[in-house]
Design an enzyme around this catalytic site. Structure first.
Site, PDB file in Angstrom:
ATOM      1  N   GLY A 122       5.090  -0.104  -9.491  1.00  0.00           N
ATOM      2  CA  GLY A 122       5.395   0.535  -8.263  1.00  0.00           C
ATOM      3  C   GLY A 122       6.548  -0.497  -7.591  1.00  0.00           C
ATOM      4  O   GLY A 122       7.431   0.077  -6.797  1.00  0.00           O
ATOM      5  N   THR A 123       6.602  -1.720  -8.022  1.00  0.00           N
ATOM      6  CA  THR A 123       7.726  -2.414  -7.417  1.00  0.00           C
ATOM      7  C   THR A 123       8.941  -2.054  -8.093  1.00  0.00           C
ATOM      8  O   THR A 123      10.135  -1.763  -7.240  1.00  0.00           O
ATOM      9  CB  THR A 123       7.532  -4.085  -8.059  1.00  0.00           C
ATOM     10  OG1 THR A 123       6.317  -4.697  -7.237  1.00  0.00           O
ATOM     11  CG2 THR A 123       8.705  -4.857  -7.570  1.00  0.00           C
ATOM     12  N   ASN A 137      -0.997  -0.554   2.568  1.00  0.00           N
ATOM     13  CA  ASN A 137      -1.886  -1.511   1.554  1.00  0.00           C
ATOM     14  C   ASN A 137      -2.747  -2.275   2.283  1.00  0.00           C
ATOM     15  O   ASN A 137      -3.864  -2.917   1.666  1.00  0.00           O
ATOM     16  CB  ASN A 137      -1.228  -1.942   0.492  1.00  0.00           C
ATOM     17  CG  ASN A 137      -0.097  -2.864   0.983  1.00  0.00           C
ATOM     18  OD1 ASN A 137       0.966  -2.328   1.549  1.00  0.00           O
ATOM     19  ND2 ASN A 137      -0.215  -4.122   0.742  1.00  0.00           N
ATOM     20  N   GLN A 142      -0.668   3.472  -2.807  1.00  0.00           N
ATOM     21  CA  GLN A 142      -2.066   3.413  -2.459  1.00  0.00           C
ATOM     22  C   GLN A 142      -2.557   4.813  -2.221  1.00  0.00           C
ATOM     23  O   GLN A 142      -3.715   5.009  -1.833  1.00  0.00           O
ATOM     24  CB  GLN A 142      -2.251   2.508  -1.075  1.00  0.00           C
ATOM     25  CG  GLN A 142      -1.720   1.111  -1.341  1.00  0.00           C
ATOM     26  CD  GLN A 142      -3.027   0.385  -2.104  1.00  0.00           C
ATOM     27  OE1 GLN A 142      -4.126   0.848  -2.223  1.00  0.00           O
ATOM     28  NE2 GLN A 142      -2.743  -0.912  -2.665  1.00  0.00           N
ATOM     29  N   SER A 192       1.947   3.683  -9.383  1.00  0.00           N
ATOM     30  CA  SER A 192       1.741   2.752  -9.932  1.00  0.00           C
ATOM     31  C   SER A 192       0.575   2.808 -10.708  1.00  0.00           C
ATOM     32  O   SER A 192      -0.701   3.283 -10.252  1.00  0.00           O
ATOM     33  CB  SER A 192       1.653   1.356  -9.141  1.00  0.00           C
ATOM     34  OG  SER A 192       1.208   0.113  -9.835  1.00  0.00           O
ATOM     35  N   HIS A 244      -1.797   0.183 -12.002  1.00  0.00           N
ATOM     36  CA  HIS A 244      -2.940  -0.649 -12.054  1.00  0.00           C
ATOM     37  C   HIS A 244      -3.646  -0.332 -10.750  1.00  0.00           C
ATOM     38  O   HIS A 244      -4.729  -1.046 -10.635  1.00  0.00           O
ATOM     39  CB  HIS A 244      -2.649  -1.948 -12.366  1.00  0.00           C
ATOM     40  CG  HIS A 244      -1.852  -2.703 -11.225  1.00  0.00           C
ATOM     41  ND1 HIS A 244      -2.371  -3.505 -10.337  1.00  0.00           N
ATOM     42  CD2 HIS A 244      -0.653  -2.600 -10.895  1.00  0.00           C
ATOM     43  CE1 HIS A 244      -1.557  -4.008  -9.577  1.00  0.00           C
ATOM     44  NE2 HIS A 244      -0.249  -3.365  -9.854  1.00  0.00           N
ATOM     45  N   THR A 262      12.830   0.450 -24.068  1.00  0.00           N
ATOM     46  CA  THR A 262      12.052   1.080 -25.038  1.00  0.00           C
ATOM     47  C   THR A 262      10.828   1.438 -24.134  1.00  0.00           C
ATOM     48  O   THR A 262      10.122   0.468 -23.357  1.00  0.00           O
ATOM     49  CB  THR A 262      11.535   0.138 -25.910  1.00  0.00           C
ATOM     50  OG1 THR A 262      12.679  -0.146 -26.993  1.00  0.00           O
ATOM     51  CG2 THR A 262      10.610   0.971 -26.953  1.00  0.00           C
ATOM     52  N   CYS A 279      -0.405 -10.320  -1.110  1.00  0.00           N
ATOM     53  CA  CYS A 279       1.031 -10.881  -1.464  1.00  0.00           C
ATOM     54  C   CYS A 279       1.128 -11.753  -0.653  1.00  0.00           C
ATOM     55  O   CYS A 279       2.159 -12.546  -0.830  1.00  0.00           O
ATOM     56  CB  CYS A 279       1.983  -9.598  -1.426  1.00  0.00           C
ATOM     57  SG  CYS A 279       1.439  -8.200  -2.339  1.00  0.00           S
TER      58      CYS A 279
HETATM   59  C1  LIG Z   1       0.669  -2.834  -5.417  1.00  0.00           C
HETATM   60  C2  LIG Z   1       1.486  -1.963  -4.758  1.00  0.00           C
HETATM   61  C3  LIG Z   1       2.872  -2.053  -4.844  1.00  0.00           C
HETATM   62  C4  LIG Z   1       3.601  -2.814  -6.194  1.00  0.00           C
HETATM   63  O1  LIG Z   1       3.231  -2.129  -7.309  1.00  0.00           O
HETATM   64  P1  LIG Z   1       3.144  -2.820  -8.577  1.00  0.00           P
HETATM   65  O2  LIG Z   1       3.003  -1.618  -9.780  1.00  0.00           O
HETATM   66  O3  LIG Z   1       1.960  -3.890  -8.614  1.00  0.00           O
HETATM   67  O4  LIG Z   1       4.457  -3.387  -8.721  1.00  0.00           O
HETATM   68  C5  LIG Z   1       3.895  -1.149  -4.196  1.00  0.00           C
HETATM   69  N1  LIG Z   1       3.553  -0.873  -3.147  1.00  0.00           N
HETATM   70  C6  LIG Z   1       2.243  -0.839  -2.759  1.00  0.00           C
HETATM   71  C7  LIG Z   1       1.845   0.137  -1.121  1.00  0.00           C
HETATM   72  C8  LIG Z   1       1.286  -1.447  -3.289  1.00  0.00           C
HETATM   73  O5  LIG Z   1      -0.217  -1.556  -2.913  1.00  0.00           O
END
Ligand SMILES: *Cc1c(COP(=O)(O)O)cnc(C)c1O
Length: 393
Positions: free
Chosen positions: A71-72, A151, A179, A199, A201, A237, A325
């Site tokens: 996500g980041t 989030n 989210q 994302s 995870h 990669t 965070c």
């Molecule tokens: C967790 C989260 C991210 C970051 O995603 P990562 O895969 O951990 O880098 C970005 N935006 C929101 C809203 C999130 O909850």
């Protein structure tokens, strides 16, 4: 000791089906998707199948899906990539005050690079208003970035409405959907989004993998330079096992979406209803109806959120403060501040985020612990004691 995990907005465990899908690509099918021999072609096939799966869930074309490290990175690419690619048109970007730090810090970066950023306010429920967006858009605006689901508090933004406002003005619209994807049905066609961050995870996939949807025709410059991977938008990669796992996780979440929504709703509604019966002075943050069913952000008046978290942790229950965070800092959450939650209440915010493995027994267990914890903390809280005295006197 019983273990209850209620921090699914921070991360989720990898599902067995996901791990099973990934394993061959860590073991025998380890090829580099850029290699032209059989092993490479095998990896390439898996990569493209994963791309098709992700595209299908969000209503995109496979060629519009770009895999990233999560996500980041997707947020960084969307913001920096479109800001710099469209500099000739203008240097103004619009976002909201309650974004994830991946968006806020990317905006801060471009701000320092000579762009101008407008941070839209939210109301006390955490919602961005269309009128505010309409007023903020200027001739030199190139991008609007507003998250789908927050989030910290779980509020759902009116994506279609906001997207339409941006589209009518010819401004790109990006949404951080980390989210929401897999939990709310998203169709990039009807929601008017040009870019969407995802994302792995947060949806029972592996960490370190995600994707950015980029509508065909959007001008975006790459942010990672190197080989021609991901159609030259993101060099490196490809993380084939991760990508396979992410796509499988998303596919499963999407298949089970309605049932899971029902399950989550049942758990959180029961939890909240019982909790306010057992404990006085509980504040729910965010909109009471425009919210995802799995996140509850609550403050127990007169009590520090961190103390509740530590007390629950000693009893095997994992929850988060306002935002995972920002824990470790003493600043109140930027989301709750933007919602005008008074600092002394914002400090008490505890986020309970449920997941597919949680049961009603988990809810019962936490309900059996919380009243005693809150009462003990309130009995030593100068803030709460004063308030009680005032009320009785
Ligand atoms: C967790 C989260 C991210 C970051 O995603 P990562 O895969 O951990 O880098 C970005 N935006 C929101 C809203 C999130 O909850």
């Amino acid at each position: 000791m019983r273990k209850v995990y209620l921090d699914h907005s921070a991360t989720t465990p990898v599902r067995p089906e996901v791990l099973e899908a990934m394993l061959p690509y860590l073991e025998s099918r380890f090829g580099n998707a850029s290699s032209i021999h059989g092993s490479g072609r095998e990896a390439k096939v898996a990569l493209e199948e994963a791309r098709e799966k992700v595209a299908e869930v969000i209503g995109a074309a496979p060629s519009e899906v770009f895999f990233t490290s999560g996500g980041t990175e997707s947020d960084n690419l969307a913001i920096k990539g479109t800001a710099f690619a469209n500099r000739k048109k203008g240097n103004h970007i619009i976002t909201s005050q309650i974004e994830h730090h991946a968006v806020l810090e990317s905006c801060k970066f471009v701000d320092n690079e000579g762009f101008e950023v407008t941070y839209l306010p939210v109301d006390s429920q955490g919602l961005v208003h269309g009128d505010d967006l309409r007023k903020a858009i200027r001739d030199d605006s190139t991008l609007v970035s507003i998250m789908h689901v927050n989030n910290e508090v779980g509020t759902i933004q009116p994506l279609e409405e906001l997207g339409k406002i941006a589209r009518d003005k010819g401004v790109y619209f990006h949404s951080d959907a980390v989210q929401s994807v897999g939990k709310i049905r998203i169709d990039v066609q009807t929601s008017n989004v040009d870019m969407l961050s995802m994302s792995g995870h947060k949806i029972h996939g592996p960490k370190g993998v995600g994707a950015l949807y980029v509508r065909k025709g959007v001008r975006i410059t790459p942010w990672t330079h190197g080989g021609h991977h991901e159609r030259s938008r993101r060099a490196g990669t490809e993380n084939v096992p991760g990508i396979v796992g992410f796509a499988r996780a998303l596919e499963l979440m999407n298949q089970e979406l309605d049932d899971q929504c029902e399950h989550m709703k049942n758990l959180t509604e029961t939890f909240y209803r019982r909790l306010v019966e057992l404990i006085p002075d509980v504040v729910l943050h965010g909109d009471s109806s425009k919210r995802v069913p799995n996140i509850l952000s609550l403050s127990f008046k007169g009590v520090e959120g961190e103390s509740v978290i530590l007390s629950l942790d000693m009893r095997g229950v994992a929850v988060a403060s306002g935002s995972a965070c920002t824990s470790g800092t003493l600043e109140p959450s930027h989301v709750l501040s933007a919602m005008r939650v008074p600092p002394e209440i914002a400090q008490g915010a505890v986020r309970f985020s449920f997941g597919r493995d949680n049961t009603m027994e988990d809810v019962e267990y936490v309900l059996s612990l919380l009243p005693e914890i809150v009462q003990r903390l309130r009995s030593i809280s100068p803030l709460y004691a004063q308030k009680q005295q005032k009320q009785s006197g």
